[in-house]
Structure formats: structure tokens, C-alpha cells
Motif scaffolding. Structure first.
Motif: not given
Length: 240
Positions: A111-121, A206-213
Motif C-alpha cells: 500500500v505505502v511502499g512506493t511512497q517509502i521508496t521515494q522518501d527513503n528506499p 502494478i509496482g510494489l502492489k505485487v507484494l499484496a499477492m
């Protein structure tokens, strides 16, 4: 899969948990690497980078690689701690608790991984390494170190040894044991590869949303385990 330990655990149980958890590890491995270009399922390579940064006196970079290693360790520590504490009160679900925690972490990162990657990977890498430490300790403990799912180095080593042993150990019992072990190794490798392919394909869409899988796969194993247990209990009561 999560309710059997020691003598009550058989090859079928290990095969089931190996296939599902290695799929999750393969998916996380590729998705994590594509997101932050770091290894997020094992720490072998991070040791080399840590030493390199220390020799270059790049202390901050060295600290980051140390934290990669530490969070994997912390995940392993936490996994076993949860199992030990839970087993003293609810032994039937003790091995499921780290799976719940791992699936929760993966879902949050989806859910929030993309934002985390942008702020602090690095935060994303820490969280993924922690979750893989949880998984690795869980599967190691429950299978008595027969199954490992988060990295392939040891698997290929064991596979090479066992394939060579097939040439020399000819007794039926020896052959049966070796073939079962080879089958287990090949299953883990195959599902790790399948998880990696799945992670790569869906990450591009779908980017990091794949982690939901991956989180869904983990929860599904617990639900299946629970329903199977209830069904077997129902059948036993019906026979009685």
C-alpha cells in the motif's frame, strides 16, 4: 502444513510449505530488487559490500549495509521469539503467528511502499529483509532445517551433493531418501523461480502492489491449514 513438527511432520508437509514460501521469497526477491536495486531476501552479498565500505572509510554506507544484515537477523530472532512464547499457550497456532506478521508487513508495503521508496528506499529494504528473516527462521525451525526458502546458494550445494550421491548409494532406502530430498530441492528452486517471474511481470504493471499477492498467498496457507484441520476433526468425531 504449520501444525506438524518433529516426528509428526512428513515429506508432504515439507513439500507444501516449501513450494508456497519459496514462491513468496522469489516474488519478494525480484520486486524488492526492482524497487530499490538491493537484495531483500538474503544477506550474503551485503557482507561483502559492508567490508568494502568499511575499507573505503564510508561509514554511513557501511552502517546501511550493517542494518540490512541486522534487520534480517532481527526478523529471525522475532520469529522464533513469537513461536516460543505462543507455543506455551497456543501450540497449535504458534507457527502461524510469524506468517501473520510477515503477511501484514508485505500488505502494508504493497500500500505505502512506493511512497517509502521515494522518501527513503532503505526503509523498504529493511522491512523486506525483516520479513524474510521471519520466514527463514519459521521454515527452518518447523522443518528442522530441512527446508530453506529465502536463498538458493545452499540449495544448489545440497542438490549437487545429493545428485552425485545417487551414483554411489544404491540401496533402495538410500535411493528413496535421496530422490525425495532432490525432489524437495527442485521444488523450492522451481517455485522460487516462478515467484521471481511473477514478481517481475506484475511489478512492471502494478509496482510494489505485487507484494499484496505474496501476502494473499501467505494468508491462504493459514486459511487452508485451518480448514483442513477443522475438516479432519469433524471426520474423526463423525467416526466416533
Amino acid at each position: 502444513m504449520f501444525r506438524h513438527e518433529g516426528k509428526t511432520r512428513n515429506f508432504k508437509h515439507n513439500l507444501g510449505i516449501a513450494s508456497l514460501l519459496s514462491f513468496v521469497a522469489g516474488l519478494v526477491n525480484v520486486a524488492g530488487f526492482l524497487a530499490v536495486q538491493k537484495l531483500t531476501t538474503n544477506i550474503t552479498g551485503h557482507f561483502a559490500y559492508l567490508i568494502d565500505e568499511v575499507f573505503k572509510l564510508a561509514w554511513w554506507n557501511g552502517l546501511v549495509y550493517f542494518l540490512y544484515i541486522f534487520f534480517f537477523f532481527l526478523g529471525s530472532f522475532t520469529s522464533n521469539l513469537l513461536i516460543e512464547v505462543a507455543s506455551r499457550k497456543h501450540s497449535k497456532i504458534s507457527y502461524q503467528i510469524p506468517v501473520f506478521l510477515e503477511s501484514f508487513i508485505l500488505f502494508v508495503l504493497a500500500v505505502v511502499g512506493t511512497q517509502i521508496t521515494q522518501d527513503n528506499p532503505n526503509i523498504l529494504a529493511f522491512a523486506l529483509l525483516f520479513s524474510m528473516g521471519l520466514q527463514n527462521a519459521l521454515v527452518t525451525k518447523i522443518s528442522k532445517a530441512t527446508v530453506r526458502t529465502t536463498h538458493l546458494t545452499g540449495l544448489f550445494t545440497d542438490l549437487g551433493i545429493e545428485l552425485s550421491q545417487l551414483i554411489f548409494y544404491k540401496l533402495p532406502e538410500q535411493q528413496k531418501q535421496l530422490i525425495s530430498s532432490v525432489k524437495l530441492r527442485l521444488t523450492i528452486i522451481s517455485f522460487f523461480f516462478l515467484g521471481g517471474i511473477t514478481g517481475g511481470i506484475f511489478y512492471n504493471r502494478i509496482g510494489l502492489k505485487v507484494l499484496a499477492m505474496a501476502a494473499v498467498v501467505l494468508i491462504s496457507t493459514i486459511v487452508y491449514d485451518f480448514l483442513k484441520y477443522r475438516w479432519l476433526r469433524f471426520r474423526r468425531k463423525k467416526r466416533a
